[in-house]
Structure formats: structure tokens, C-alpha cells
Design an enzyme around this catalytic site. Sequence first.
Site, short mmCIF file in Angstrom:
data_model
loop_
_atom_site.label_atom_id
_atom_site.label_comp_id
_atom_site.label_asym_id
_atom_site.label_seq_id
_atom_site.Cartn_x
_atom_site.Cartn_y
_atom_site.Cartn_z
N HIS A 183 -10.55 -5.02 -5.78
CA HIS A 183 -9.32 -5.29 -5.02
C HIS A 183 -9.80 -5.50 -3.76
CE1 HIS A 183 -9.98 -0.92 -4.29
NE2 HIS A 183 -9.18 -1.05 -3.50
N LYS B 289 -28.85 1.65 5.84
CA LYS B 289 -29.30 1.62 7.35
C LYS B 289 -28.13 2.37 7.87
CE LYS B 289 -29.92 0.66 11.68
NZ LYS B 289 -31.24 1.15 12.50
N HIS C 192 -11.52 -0.11 -9.54
CA HIS C 192 -10.87 -1.68 -9.79
C HIS C 192 -10.95 -2.67 -8.70
CE1 HIS C 192 -8.16 -3.52 -12.64
NE2 HIS C 192 -7.89 -4.49 -11.38
N ASN D 48 -13.24 -3.51 0.93
CA ASN D 48 -14.21 -2.34 0.86
C ASN D 48 -14.77 -2.35 -0.38
OD1 ASN D 48 -13.96 -1.62 3.74
ND2 ASN D 48 -12.34 -0.18 2.88
N MET E 11 -25.92 3.50 10.89
CA MET E 11 -25.41 3.20 12.32
C MET E 11 -25.10 4.53 13.24
SD MET E 11 -26.02 -0.21 12.87
CE MET E 11 -26.41 -1.95 12.19
N VAL E 12 -26.10 5.15 13.60
CA VAL E 12 -25.82 6.42 14.04
C VAL E 12 -26.16 6.47 15.54
CG1 VAL E 12 -25.58 7.58 11.90
CG2 VAL E 12 -27.70 7.30 12.94
N ASN F 26 0.88 -1.12 -0.12
CA ASN F 26 -0.05 0.00 0.06
C ASN F 26 1.03 1.37 0.04
OD1 ASN F 26 -1.73 2.26 0.98
ND2 ASN F 26 -3.25 0.70 1.64
N ASP F 27 0.54 2.25 -0.82
CA ASP F 27 1.42 3.51 -0.91
C ASP F 27 1.22 4.41 0.08
OD1 ASP F 27 2.76 2.62 -3.40
OD2 ASP F 27 1.01 2.90 -4.47
N GLU G 59 -27.24 3.77 17.72
CA GLU G 59 -26.35 2.60 17.57
C GLU G 59 -24.96 2.71 18.22
OE1 GLU G 59 -28.46 3.86 15.59
OE2 GLU G 59 -29.65 2.25 14.93
O1 LIG Z 1 -7.19 2.46 2.37
P1 LIG Z 1 -8.51 3.16 1.58
O2 LIG Z 1 -9.43 2.08 0.82
O3 LIG Z 1 -8.16 4.41 0.90
O4 LIG Z 1 -9.43 3.66 2.96
C1 LIG Z 1 -10.49 2.82 3.24
O5 LIG Z 1 -10.19 1.91 4.02
C2 LIG Z 1 -9.74 2.11 5.10
C3 LIG Z 1 -9.36 0.61 5.83
O6 LIG Z 1 -10.66 0.09 6.34
C4 LIG Z 1 -10.37 3.00 6.08
O7 LIG Z 1 -9.25 3.36 7.17
C5 LIG Z 1 -10.39 4.28 5.26
O8 LIG Z 1 -11.30 5.26 6.21
C6 LIG Z 1 -11.37 4.01 4.06
O9 LIG Z 1 -11.53 5.19 3.42
O1 LIG Z 2 -35.32 7.55 14.05
P1 LIG Z 2 -34.62 8.11 12.87
O2 LIG Z 2 -34.00 9.45 12.98
O3 LIG Z 2 -35.72 8.19 11.63
O4 LIG Z 2 -33.38 7.14 12.27
C1 LIG Z 2 -32.16 7.56 12.62
O5 LIG Z 2 -31.69 7.29 13.82
C2 LIG Z 2 -32.04 5.99 14.32
C3 LIG Z 2 -31.32 5.80 15.72
O6 LIG Z 2 -30.06 5.95 15.91
C4 LIG Z 2 -31.22 4.92 13.36
O7 LIG Z 2 -31.63 3.67 13.90
C5 LIG Z 2 -31.62 5.28 12.19
O8 LIG Z 2 -31.05 4.19 11.25
C6 LIG Z 2 -31.18 6.48 11.63
O9 LIG Z 2 -31.90 6.50 10.23
#
Ligand SMILES: O=P(O)(O)O[C@H]1O[C@H](CO)[C@@H](O)[C@H](O)[C@H]1O
Ligand SMILES: O=P(O)(O)O[C@H]1O[C@H](CO)[C@@H](O)[C@H](O)[C@H]1O
Lengths: 356, 356
Positions: A168, A319, A166, A155, A321-322, A77-78, A325
Site C-alpha cells: 500500500h 546507512k 500489505h 513507505n 543519517m545521524v 486514513n483512520d 548528517e
Molecule cells: O502513517 P503510518 O504509516 O502509520 O506512519 C509512517 O509514515 C508516516 C508518514 O511518512 C510517518 O509520519 C510515521 O512516522 C511513520 O511511522
Molecule cells: O563514524 P561512525 O560512528 O562509525 O558512523 C556513524 O556516524 C557517522 C557520522 O554521523 C555517519 O556518517 C554514519 O552513517 C554513522 O554510522
Amino acid sequence: DHSFDPNEHQHVRYNPLCGDWVLVSPHRTKRPWAGQVERPSQQDPPRYDPANPLCPGVPRPNGKINPDYQSTYVFPNDFPALLDDSPSPPDDGKDDSLFQWGAARGECRVMCFHPHTDVTLPLMTQAEVRAVIDRWIEELEDLGKKHLWVQIFENKGAIMGCSNPHPHCQIWASSFLPNEPRMKDYNQRQYYLNHGTPMLMDYVVREMEKQERIVVTTDCWVALVPFWATWPFEVMVLPSHRHISRMTQLSSQERDSLALLVKKLTTKYDNLFECSFPYSMGWHGAPTGPRLKDFEADKYWVFHGCYYPPLLRSATVKKFMVGYEMLAQAQRDLTPEQAACRLRELPDEHYKLKNK
Amino acid sequence: DHSFDPNEHQHVRYNPLCGDWVLVSPHRTKRPWAGQVERPSQQDPPRYDPANPLCPGVPRPNGKINPDYQSTYVFPNDFPALLDDSPSPPDDGKDDSLFQWGAARGECRVMCFHPHTDVTLPLMTQAEVRAVIDRWIEELEDLGKKHLWVQIFENKGAIMGCSNPHPHCQIWASSFLPNEPRMKDYNQRQYYLNHGTPMLMDYVVREMEKQERIVVTTDCWVALVPFWATWPFEVMVLPSHRHISRMTQLSSQERDSLALLVKKLTTKYDNLFECSFPYSMGWHGAPTGPRLKDFEADKYWVFHGCYYPPLLRSATVKKFMVGYEMLAQAQRDLTPEQAACRLRELPDEHYKLKNK
Ligand SMILES: O=P(O)(O)O[C@H]1O[C@H](CO)[C@@H](O)[C@H](O)[C@H]1O
Ligand SMILES: O=P(O)(O)O[C@H]1O[C@H](CO)[C@@H](O)[C@H](O)[C@H]1O
């Protein structure tokens, strides 16, 4: 009717591998969605792009030119998050319970799956996917000689922070056991001490009996939505015919069978919303490096794959996850059984190849 | 020069509150970014939108019409993830270590911060933010009578899954202790048993001495980037003058002082990339309901706030917590000290009010 129906009524489920819980709220699938939608995945990329540093024959940021590779291709990785020659923090932090730090050393590699930019695993042949598996195993053998943990992960899709179309994956090897495998190591060990059998082999037997969460099977493997899945269409890949603790133990037949499983699973994923289905995925097995001779770990660790895809309702609604979550606990709407059923019923033929 | 410099050299740091580690790779800030960019936050929304179900006087999906509220306004979530009258799963899962589930009951409420859709916390007056804090405490007192855990949280910005631009937060109360507070309960208790003092009060004293990660202070509060922060500009809010274990213990002066701190911190956040800075945030304190009389928990729990903002480089480039982070361990580029320094040096006046 007030009897409990898991596809109707909220409950919590325990993840014995990671030691945490997920809140399942199936009634919430009725919620309308007025929030952010993702951009649908772009046009197919060109097969070859002379400006793409992952393509054969193209120069990378460090000036080196990629060989004219025909199958897989691995290079350092560069912009690695882990270097192998970084100075260590002073020892004085060791006894400070509030400001504790430690050395981190490692190596990061990038692995191209195929010379063409316009293919993905489900669109590759089984033989081409098998070549990817062979290369994963070679890399694991090589990096695993020295490093305690070798994380192979993909990813896929711009929504997953993937910055290059690409096909990978990445391999990050480290001198430390990261959080996720550390928890899995602990929980699998505890289970083994209590039951005398590897947790995930017991689990796969029970799942094969129940047949409620199975998505795809091949000779040697099963892909299922775990009972404790947090992502809407999360899938775990497990050996179904014998106990395997590390990817390096795979026979030739097991590799072919895994290639077929990966191809089938990712085809179903793409067919779900008729898009190139984004996810992060990776493989977990017994630790390596200084723990290659930890034969106890071999007994309780079961090699497995994890697919974490974010899409929930369509190619553009994921979904999030905020808030709850992040601060409290993972929450899901449709049940793992419903997710497995939807995936299982999808055709095995890729939607892009249907009309050809 | 091969001596260790935390702002140059990779290392891992331990989070004593959650019991996990973060990989810090400061050299990686040099990495170029060619991946997905977020849409910049839209035009300011109108002050009043007769189609927005969070506005005063507007009907909600269930047909009820919002009152013509002048300050904060709380109502039950129309699509709650937690209901209070759901049947429980059968007990037979209790002893099954692989398929373990449990009852989940609770209540979900929505709280509007202000009658106007075009304001956010940093743009509200200190008195208006104080009204929000008063209301948080009322809700915590009310829901905390019955529920073991009351999670107050704000998802701010479309990028955080927030589906409505009106300034608001959510409150999810549950019969169970979710994963995050369960870990924090465990780790704070262990620390207290070992040291006889609350972990986070010891921590705040040390941070005030070091002055390396402080972002903003007021009379009674401090906002700092924790030593173990995972998100680029993550911030923790802690009481700095006395031990407080639950938000309900706040005096009138402490509430005013917290209102000022929230206003100052969120102003700096907006000023960082001159945008309405997205985040998820929430409050954690000693558990409630059946544990209101757990006086031991009162001794080791320290009330605190957590801000988890995703932006990394600009208003449109976020940190993706994907592959490695999901499968192995959280990873960050700029150090917590660098993040704190950048936030600290930003003006206290909101960029939108500058030219008025
Ligand atoms: O190395 P990449 O593909 O540029 O970067 C991606 O994968 C990494 C490893 O999960 C993460 O830390 C980075 O936030 C994401 O953008
Ligand atoms: O209830 P909301 O604002 O529509 O929904 C948002 O907050 C929730 C709680 O963190 C999450 O489960 C949902 O995925 C998000 O979209």
C-alpha cells in the site's frame, strides 16, 4: 598518482533541485561495520489475514468493513495527520518572526495496491502496476482540485516505519506547499528564468549522453542515480522523451511504460541484496489546487519520482543519517556512479521467480 | 467548541533558524502503533573491555595502542570521511549548473569522554563533564585555526548508528561550510540586518518570559524545546545571560554551568523512558578558520547546542522520519509544549542512582 578520481577521492556535489550539497567520501567504503544490524525482513506474510485491516472484507479500526476489492482500493486514513476541518491558529502570529505559525488543512488517504498481502510491486504484473498508476492519477485529479499539494508516497518495509505488510501507499493532501516541493518549486523556477528551459529536462538529456548513472530505461522513462544522490542507492525517475509537468498529463502509453519501469527498477532493488528492498518513495510534479492554472509553473516543473532506500551494504546494514548528517550535511560512501553500475548490472528477473 | 487549541489542533510552525516548516498534528498521538519496535538498549557494557579500541591501553585498528588515559582522550578517526590531502576535482565543473562539484578537505577525530565504558554523560560527575567541555573547546581552538567549520557531535545509542558503547563523540572539521550551518548563517544574518539584534538572544528572552517550553536552566544556560522542534523531544541549549557566539568564548563559570546543564538535561532524558536515551547532538557557533576574523558573524551568531532524539512513545518506539517527512515536510505528533512539560516534570536524579 595525485590526479583526481571521483571514485577514489572525496568531494562535495551540489543538488540544484533542492539547493544543498552532499559530501562524497568513496574511500570510506573500506570502513568495517560493528554497529547495529537490522532484522532481516520477516517470512513472507500470508496472502490473506482476517486480522489485517488492509485486506479485502476485513473490518477497519473505525468499524467499517473493506469491500471485497479486486485491484486497487483507496480509503480515508483512520488516523490522519491532516484533517480538513480543524480550527486555524489566530492571526496574531503572522508578524512575529520568532513564533510564526499558520493554518494546516488537508486529507490523508491509504491506497492498497493489490488484494493479496504477499505481493509487492516487483512481483505484480505490468498490468497490475498500471492499475496502480491509473489510480494514483485519479486520486491526484480528485484531491488536486482543492489542495495545493498532493503527496503520494510509499513507505516500504518495517525499517521505514511501515506498520502493515500489505502492499500500500499513502496520499497526504495539504493546503500548504511543504518544504521539499517549495524548494524544488523555487529552484526550478530560478533555473527556468536563467536558461529558458526546464532544469530536469536539460538534466535528463545530459544524463542520457553521459550514460554513467542510468539504471533502467523504458520507451518514455529513465531511472537514474542522480549526480547529487544522498542515499546509497537513491534513484530518480524522469520522463525521457517529452516534458511532463504533472502526473495527470500521462498518456496511456506513458502509463504502460512507467508501469514497466517501476517493475524493472523495484526488481533490481530486490535483487541487490536478495530481500524485499525497503525504501520511501514518492512523486513530485507541479502544484495543484489554487495553482492548477499557474501556467508558468507548468513550464518549469518536471514530473519525477524519488526513491530513498536506506540499505548500504546488505539486507541488514543500513546507512545511518545521524550526527554529522543531521547537524551538518549528508554524507555518502560509494559514489552515485558506483551505485548505478551495481544496480544496472543486476538481472531483470526477480530472484524469487528465478527457480520457478 | 471550535476555538483553536495548539495542543489539540493541527497547524504548521516556522523555523526561523533553518528557514523551514514543521507540521504539528497533536490529535495524532491517539494513533495505535503496530509497527517495528527497536531492541531495548543492551545490558550495561563492562567497565573495561580489552577488545574495545576506545578503551585505555587497547590497540586500535591501525596498530597504535591507546594511552592509559584518565580523563578525555582524542585521536584521529581511523576511517575518516574527510582527509586533509585529497586531490581536488577539476575546475571545469564550476560553471556547470547541473553537474557542480567542489573540493572537500578536512579532518575527523574521535574523543572519548571517560576511561570507563559503562558511564554516560548523565552518570559522570559535573567535574568530569566539565573536562569534556574543556576538551571540546581545546579541539575547536586547534581545528578552528585552519578549518572553516568544526562540527562536534555525539551519536548516542545503537539506534543512532553508534557502533561502540564507550562514551565518545566525534569531531569533523571541513574546508567547506556544510548545509545546516550555512542556512543558519544566512538566516541569523538576515535577522540581524532587519532587527539589529541576534535572533537567538531575542528568542531566548521571549522563551524565558513565556516559560512554556523550558526544560532545565542553570546560571548561564537554558535548555528548551524550540517552538519549531521536529523530533519529539528535541532540545536546544542556549546562553541565557549574555550573547556568546562561539564555544571558545566560554568563561570558567560558564563552563561549569554548562556542565551542570548537560548533566541535568541528559538525566531527564534517561528518566523519561528509564533507558539510556539515544540521540544525536552537536554544537553550532560562528564559523572558524578563514572566518575567525569575520566580526559581523560574531554579532549575529549565537552559540547553541542541538539534541535530536528519535524516541517517541517508549524505550522501543521511535518516530520514523520517512515517506511524508522525506518527500514533503517534517511532521510531529505531541506538541513542543507537551514535550517540554513532560521533560521538565521528571526528577533531577538519575533513575539508576535512585536506589543506591
Ligand atoms: O502513517 P503510518 O504509516 O502509520 O506512519 C509512517 O509514515 C508516516 C508518514 O511518512 C510517518 O509520519 C510515521 O512516522 C511513520 O511511522
Ligand atoms: O563514524 P561512525 O560512528 O562509525 O558512523 C556513524 O556516524 C557517522 C557520522 O554521523 C555517519 O556518517 C554514519 O552513517 C554513522 O554510522
